[in-house]
Design an enzyme around this catalytic site. Structure first.
Site, PDB file in Angstrom:
ATOM      1  CD  GLU A  64      17.003   4.403  32.261  1.00  0.00           C
ATOM      2  OE1 GLU A  64      18.109   4.645  31.746  1.00  0.00           O
ATOM      3  OE2 GLU A  64      16.418   3.338  32.113  1.00  0.00           O
TER       4      GLU A  64
ATOM      5  CD  GLU B 202      20.284  -1.077  29.976  1.00  0.00           C
ATOM      6  OE1 GLU B 202      20.566  -0.399  28.961  1.00  0.00           O
ATOM      7  OE2 GLU B 202      19.197  -0.985  30.572  1.00  0.00           O
TER       8      GLU B 202
HETATM    9  C1  BGC Z   1      17.519   0.650  34.036  1.00  0.00           C
HETATM   10  C2  BGC Z   1      18.122  -0.327  35.008  1.00  0.00           C
HETATM   11  C3  BGC Z   1      17.074  -0.745  35.957  1.00  0.00           C
HETATM   12  C4  BGC Z   1      16.060  -1.483  35.128  1.00  0.00           C
HETATM   13  C5  BGC Z   1      14.951  -2.098  35.904  1.00  0.00           C
HETATM   14  C6  BGC Z   1      16.447  -0.057  33.283  1.00  0.00           C
HETATM   15  O1  BGC Z   1      15.817   0.750  32.369  1.00  0.00           O
HETATM   16  O2  BGC Z   1      18.477   1.187  33.206  1.00  0.00           O
HETATM   17  O3  BGC Z   1      19.368  -0.132  35.360  1.00  0.00           O
HETATM   18  O4  BGC Z   1      17.499  -1.371  37.096  1.00  0.00           O
HETATM   19  O5  BGC Z   1      15.521  -0.638  34.138  1.00  0.00           O
HETATM   20  O6  BGC Z   1      14.237  -1.150  36.552  1.00  0.00           O
END
Ligand code: BGC
Length: 805
Positions: free
Chosen positions: A389, A685
């Site tokens: 993103e 992540e």
């Molecule tokens: C993002 C995160 C984010 C989460 C919740 C994910 O797709 O990569 O880092 O905080 O969504 O919004």
């Protein structure tokens, strides 16, 4: 035809500290212009445009200065030479309300007589793809440029309808999709420079946003720059015509390629974080999907270059950046040697302030990986990840800001982002999940995005981040600037708590108890998010009251403290009372008389202790239960985004330092060292980001790296007060309280604080603990030795030795 853009009036009022009258004067005569682009190509396929004009200057005119900004990304050239070394200018902000401008002195670029000014303009964040769904045109459908060259005597030239434009050698440029360059179209020939052929008049931009000059702001943060270069660690050819280059480090940036082949030769560069089983670059792990249709989206990050056959041409795509460790080069012009290709690390030019080293090389590697994760995600805004993103996720920065402030000077970087947060806050105080937000301060129309706006833990960045800045840098003006935004968030959360009841609670307890008006159990919340073995569950009907009420309490408390610092004592008392009510509601609903929670997870226990929900007399039992949960889990952590950074400090502060060290040093999944054992060079992540069956999710997300602060605060022992008064912030009061353990025999850490260099180094060997500290002038330090004894440490260097621990 003039391009039109609707005006977009504000929500939460913005402090206008970075509003700058001089720029209004300098750009007074300049008009916004767009390239001639009657039929823009689709997202990802739009070229960069040249915009040009010329002006006369003689030495008598004196010093010349350019002021410039853009909707899109621009580079500026005077007489063909690039001005400045800033990348991705004007940077990423909430463009409708805040648009940074750059200012350069260009006298040295000028010749007496006619001078040419050109700008190279591409989509950037303004019009290019951005976010999970890779949507384009977020801020507008045309790119535009605004500039002037002035001397002390007045304006030499300013953008206006007389400027001309043409497509450039950058035949497509997008921050997510990548960049294509055709060197046969570069540089422009003398004829192309001097005749109007091929140039078309620019389109003047009128109305709405273009008229709003108040949004022009001087950057608060250092610019993005090329910071470092990495040579390949290996170059392989896994299949004919395909070369894979490993740079040994996951980074944000691009590659420089110098071997481009004969005229017309096409080379393709595909960037990714992992290799598949055949040794090819795979981007499957960073593919997102369309929310509505669940259709997987392309990962992008593909550059192409067509050679002009000229020796000396160098491909370096400055209108995109990628998150990658590996590059797959398709159609390389002959075998690539390590000097043919170099990785260029690109991020905000932050000053490094913190260093850490200890006797356990695995922890040093962990520290490095956390630093690299931050570097990979500090590209003008604090992003979640540099490949998927690439958005300024509020929750991620909420959990990581303290750690970042130990490693780098993030004062301007964070303050800039907070201005954007305030700019994008909805009129009701809600904070969007990502900042800057293409939708600005109101719903985007995207069902999930709008629903997710206002999640606890994410929106709380509005309060936690200014408080983190206050602790580290003590800038009262910055705190007061953020104060309206902090208060708007807490008011929103408190209002949401009192306005609604979760249907489940209403059905088992038809008559609400009085405390329930402080229970925030409705609305969408991400919750703890990505705990091990827990797939994301963004179900808006879920009751996340135990998390959201905890954050309501915590943010109200921090807001009260901020009000006290700012001398607003009535306001402080009001929010202190709110914090107390939210705490009582949380206790009434979730904590029993034996210190147990009725919803059990490691994250909930961590918050219970870290946010002060557990009365002192029960805390040992609550902490023991947390340890029990960890043991029942095979001595494995079980936290996700929100509580991971708090886990080890909480254990240490409640008498379980040994368990904190066990977790810190544990391997396998989930664990930090397990990531490193599996080859991570940045934080993942997902706890199980790489398994035997491949990679999932981003491999460069700093949120779980929030454990990094524990290395400074508990291993080295450098601690800021949690709630500093004015005289105590910015390290003016510190405690040095190292807590040795885990078989570590030496630790050394230093932080360049606003007061000067502060360091702590210890050895623990043969039963002797020896600590050396360095305290800058103006700092009141107390040393707390591992045997519990307290020693004052005035400015200067001090050594402390104690016997067997
Ligand atoms: C993002 C995160 C984010 C989460 C919740 C994910 O797709 O990569 O880092 O905080 O969504 O919004």
């Amino acid at each position: 035809m003039a391009a039109k853009m609707p005006a977009f009036p504000g929500g939460v009022p913005l402090a206008d500290l970075d509003f700058h009258p001089a720029i209004h004067e300098a750009l007074h005569d300049a008009s916004w212009i767009s390239p001639h682009e009657p039929h823009p190509a689709g997202p990802g396929n739009r070229p960069a445009y040249w915009l040009r004009s010329s002006f006369t200057w003689t030495p008598d005119n004196g010093k010349a200065t350019v002021h410039a900004t853009a909707h899109g990304i621009y580079e500026l050239f005077i007489n063909g030479s690039r001005v400045g070394d800033e990348e991705l200018t004007p940077g990423f902000t909430s463009y409708r309300k805040r648009l940074q401008f750059q200012e350069w002195e260009i006298t040295g670029f000028l010749v007496s007589g006619l001078n040419e000014v050109t700008a190279l303009l591409s989509d950037g964040w303004f019009r290019g793809r951005h976010g999970f769904e890779r949507r384009a045109d977020g801020f507008g459908t045309e790119t535009a440029f605004l500039a002037s060259v002035t001397t002390p005597a007045g304006v030499l030239i300013a953008t206006n309808g007389d400027w001309q434009s043409r497509e450039s050698h950058i035949t497509r440029a997008d921050l997510m999709d990548g960049q294509a360059v055709d060197f046969r179209r570069w540089p422009l020939s003398l004829e192309e420079h001097t005749t109007p052929d091929g140039w078309l008049p620019v389109v003047p931009c009128l109305g709405g946003l273009y008229e709003n000059r108040d949004r022009l702001v001087r950057p608060l943060a250092p610019p993005v720059r090329r910071i470092e270069e990495l040579p390949p660690v290996s170059v392989t050819v896994p299949s004919p015509g395909v070369t894979v280059v490993d740079f040994g480090q996951n980074i944000n940036g691009w590659v420089r390629l110098v071997k481009l082949g004969p005229e017309g030769h096409l080379t393709t560069l595909r960037h990714g974080e992992v290799l598949d089983s055949s040794g090819l670059v795979s981007t499957e792990n960073i593919r997102a999907f369309d929310f509505a249709t669940k259709t997987p989206l392309a990962a992008g990050q593909i550059d192409t270059v067509i050679s002009a056959g000229r020796p000396g041409d160098v491909f370096e795509p400055r209108h995109t950046t990628h998150g990658f460790r590996y590059v797959q080069v398709e159609g390389a012009a002959g075998p690539l040697s390590p000097t043919d290709i170099t990785a260029v690390v690109v991020h905000t030019a932050l000053r490094r302030t913190g260093t850490f080293e200890c006797s356990d090389p695995r922890l040093n590697a962990l520290h490095d990986a956390i630093v690299w994760s931050f570097r990979g995600n500090a590209c003008d805004v604090p992003t979640d990840c540099p490949q998927r993103e690439r958005s300024g996720f509020a929750g991620d920065w909420q959990v990581f800001a303290d750690t970042a402030a130990l490693m780098y000077d993030v004062s301007g970087f964070s303050a800039k982002w907070l201005q954007d947060l305030a700019a994008d806050q909805w009129a009701d105080g809600r904070v969007p999940t990502v900042v800057p937000n293409p939708a600005g301060d109101r719903p985007s129309g995207n069902v999930f995005e709008d629903l997710a706006t206002g999640s606890a833990g994410w929106g709380d960045a509005a309060v936690f981040v200014p408080w983190s800045l206050w602790r580290a840098y003590g800038d009262k003006e910055a705190l007061s600037r953020s104060f309206p935004s902090m208060r708007a968030w807490v008011d929103y959360a408190a209002g949401a708590a009192s306005a609604n009841r979760h249907p489940d609670r209403a059905s088992f307890r038809p008559d609400p108890l009085p405390h329930e008006q402080y229970l925030w159990d409705t609305g969408f919340h991400f919750g703890e998010w990505l705990e091990p073995d827990t797939p994301p569950n963004p179900d808006p009907a879920r009751d996340h009251g135990i998390v959201a009420t905890a954050y309501l309490h915590r943010s109200a408390r921090l807001l009260a403290q901020a009000a006290a610092v700012l001398g607003e004592h009535d306001t402080a008392a009001r929010y202190d009372a709110l914090a107390g009510k939210a705490r009582d509601a949380w206790r009434a609903e979730y904590l029993d008389g034996a210190g147990r929670l009725n919803e059990e997870s490691q994250g909930h226990y961590v918050r219970a202790l870290a946010f002060g929900f557990v009365p002192d007399e029960l805390a040992p039992r609550t902490a023991s239960r947390l340890v029990e949960l960890i043991r029942l889990n095979g001595t494995r952590l079980g936290t996700g985004f929100l509580a991971t950074g708090l886990l080890l400090p909480t254990l240490a502060e409640h008498g379980h330092l040994d368990v904190a060290y066990e977790l810190l040093l544990s391997t396998g999944t989930p664990s930090w060292l397990g990531m490193l054992d599996a080859g991570a060079t940045t934080m993942w992540e997902w706890w199980d980001g790489v398994t035997g069956s491949g990679a999932r999710g981003s491999l460069n997300h700093y949120s779980k790296g929030a454990v990094g602060s524990f290395l400074y605060t508990h291993l080295a022992g450098i601690r800021l007060p949690a709630n500093p008064r004015e005289s105590e912030s910015a390290y003016r009061t510190v405690t040095i309280a190292p807590q040795p353990g885990g078989g570590i025999t030496s630790v050394s850490a230093a932080v360049e604080t606003p007061q000067g260099r502060l360091s702590a180094a210890w050895t623990a060997e043969r039963g002797k603990f020896a600590l050396h500290v360095e305290i800058p002038l103006g700092v009141t330090a107390t040393v707390e030795l591992p045997d519990g004894s307290l020693r004052p440490a005035p400015a200067g260097t001090h050594d402390f030795v104690i016997g067997r621990l």
